[in-house]
Enzyme design. Sequence first.
Site, PDB file in Angstrom:
ATOM      1  N   SER A  50     -13.360 -47.566  70.339  1.00 13.68           N
ATOM      2  CA  SER A  50     -12.691 -47.710  71.630  1.00 13.68           C
ATOM      3  C   SER A  50     -12.659 -46.393  72.387  1.00 13.68           C
ATOM      4  O   SER A  50     -12.906 -45.319  71.834  1.00 13.68           O
ATOM      5  CB  SER A  50     -11.260 -48.216  71.432  1.00 13.68           C
ATOM      6  OG  SER A  50     -11.261 -49.388  70.658  1.00 13.68           O
TER       7      SER A  50
HETATM    8  N1  SAH Z   1     -10.238 -48.897  66.201  1.00 16.44           N
HETATM    9  C1  SAH Z   1     -11.631 -49.111  65.982  1.00 16.44           C
HETATM   10  C2  SAH Z   1     -12.066 -50.272  66.837  1.00 16.44           C
HETATM   11  C3  SAH Z   1     -13.051 -51.126  66.173  1.00 16.44           C
HETATM   12  S1  SAH Z   1     -13.490 -52.586  67.065  1.00 16.44           S
HETATM   13  C4  SAH Z   1     -12.412 -47.879  66.352  1.00 16.44           C
HETATM   14  O1  SAH Z   1     -11.973 -47.137  67.208  1.00 16.44           O
HETATM   15  O2  SAH Z   1     -13.471 -47.639  65.786  1.00 16.44           O
HETATM   16  C5  SAH Z   1     -12.640 -53.813  66.138  1.00 16.44           C
HETATM   17  C6  SAH Z   1     -13.010 -53.963  64.692  1.00 16.44           C
HETATM   18  O3  SAH Z   1     -12.307 -55.110  64.190  1.00 16.44           O
HETATM   19  C7  SAH Z   1     -14.483 -54.227  64.414  1.00 16.44           C
HETATM   20  O4  SAH Z   1     -14.940 -53.259  63.529  1.00 16.44           O
HETATM   21  C8  SAH Z   1     -14.493 -55.612  63.762  1.00 16.44           C
HETATM   22  O5  SAH Z   1     -15.471 -55.758  62.763  1.00 16.44           O
HETATM   23  C9  SAH Z   1     -13.105 -55.697  63.184  1.00 16.44           C
HETATM   24  N2  SAH Z   1     -12.595 -57.042  62.911  1.00 16.44           N
HETATM   25  C10 SAH Z   1     -12.769 -58.177  63.617  1.00 16.44           C
HETATM   26  N3  SAH Z   1     -12.108 -59.198  63.027  1.00 16.44           N
HETATM   27  C11 SAH Z   1     -11.492 -58.697  61.912  1.00 16.44           C
HETATM   28  C12 SAH Z   1     -10.671 -59.245  60.877  1.00 16.44           C
HETATM   29  N4  SAH Z   1     -10.309 -60.533  60.859  1.00 16.44           N
HETATM   30  N5  SAH Z   1     -10.225 -58.425  59.918  1.00 16.44           N
HETATM   31  C13 SAH Z   1     -10.582 -57.113  59.895  1.00 16.44           C
HETATM   32  N6  SAH Z   1     -11.362 -56.549  60.830  1.00 16.44           N
HETATM   33  C14 SAH Z   1     -11.817 -57.317  61.834  1.00 16.44           C
END
Ligand code: SAH
Length: 203
Positions: A50
């Site tokens: 993000s």
């Molecule tokens: N805070 C992170 C944002 C990652 S985007 C950063 O700054 O890097 C959101 C993430 O949520 C993705 O990696 C995706 O794979 C994960 N995600 C989606 N559904 C999920 C679930 N049910 N449980 C765990 N992770 C999940």
Amino acid sequence: MELLREQGIVDLAVLRAFDLTPRHLFVPSGIRHRAYEDNALPIGNGQTISQPSTHARYLELLKLTGTERVLEIGTGSGYQTVLVSHLAEQVFSIERVAPLLESARVAIRAAGARNVSLLAGDGTLGWREYAPYDAILVTAGSPDVPEPLLRQLAEGGRLLAPLGERDAQVLTLVIRRGDALERRAIAPARFVPLIGRHGWSAE
Ligand code: SAH
């Protein structure tokens, strides 16, 4: 850091957490030169890290004091995980995409964070073993707050999640007051979908 101040981030503990966390460790090497822009960037597997100002706003809303146990759903790159590790006592983070979690594990270790525990799996189920949590951050968009997460939120605990449609959400703050849950809409948001038992289907 100036960038974040310009975005209206004033919480000194939050600004310090950014100072302590080298974002380039969490960005794929090909786009490392862009690590300090205030932009979301691709991290592989169709996921993104993000925008820093988005993380900063999240972290301000959680009002962490350093004593909390925090659950994060969606480790992604691990960048936010490490930011939180500087603001809380212990961070538990769940990621459903196993290869992402393994890269995050390496980056989190390189960043020197020790108070982080990681789990590969469906975060919509939460992590019962260490509940209740003083704060829960959901970093992917969900139709509603997954029920298990509400059950794992401590008294007075704060949960932040982007809620709404698959491609557009409203960042929502939920605070537990006894059996009641106070809900506050914060701002429009656009996150990748939360995929799991209490989220969206994988299609
Ligand atoms: N805070 C992170 C944002 C990652 S985007 C950063 O700054 O890097 C959101 C993430 O949520 C993705 O990696 C995706 O794979 C994960 N995600 C989606 N559904 C999920 C679930 N049910 N449980 C765990 N992770 C999940």
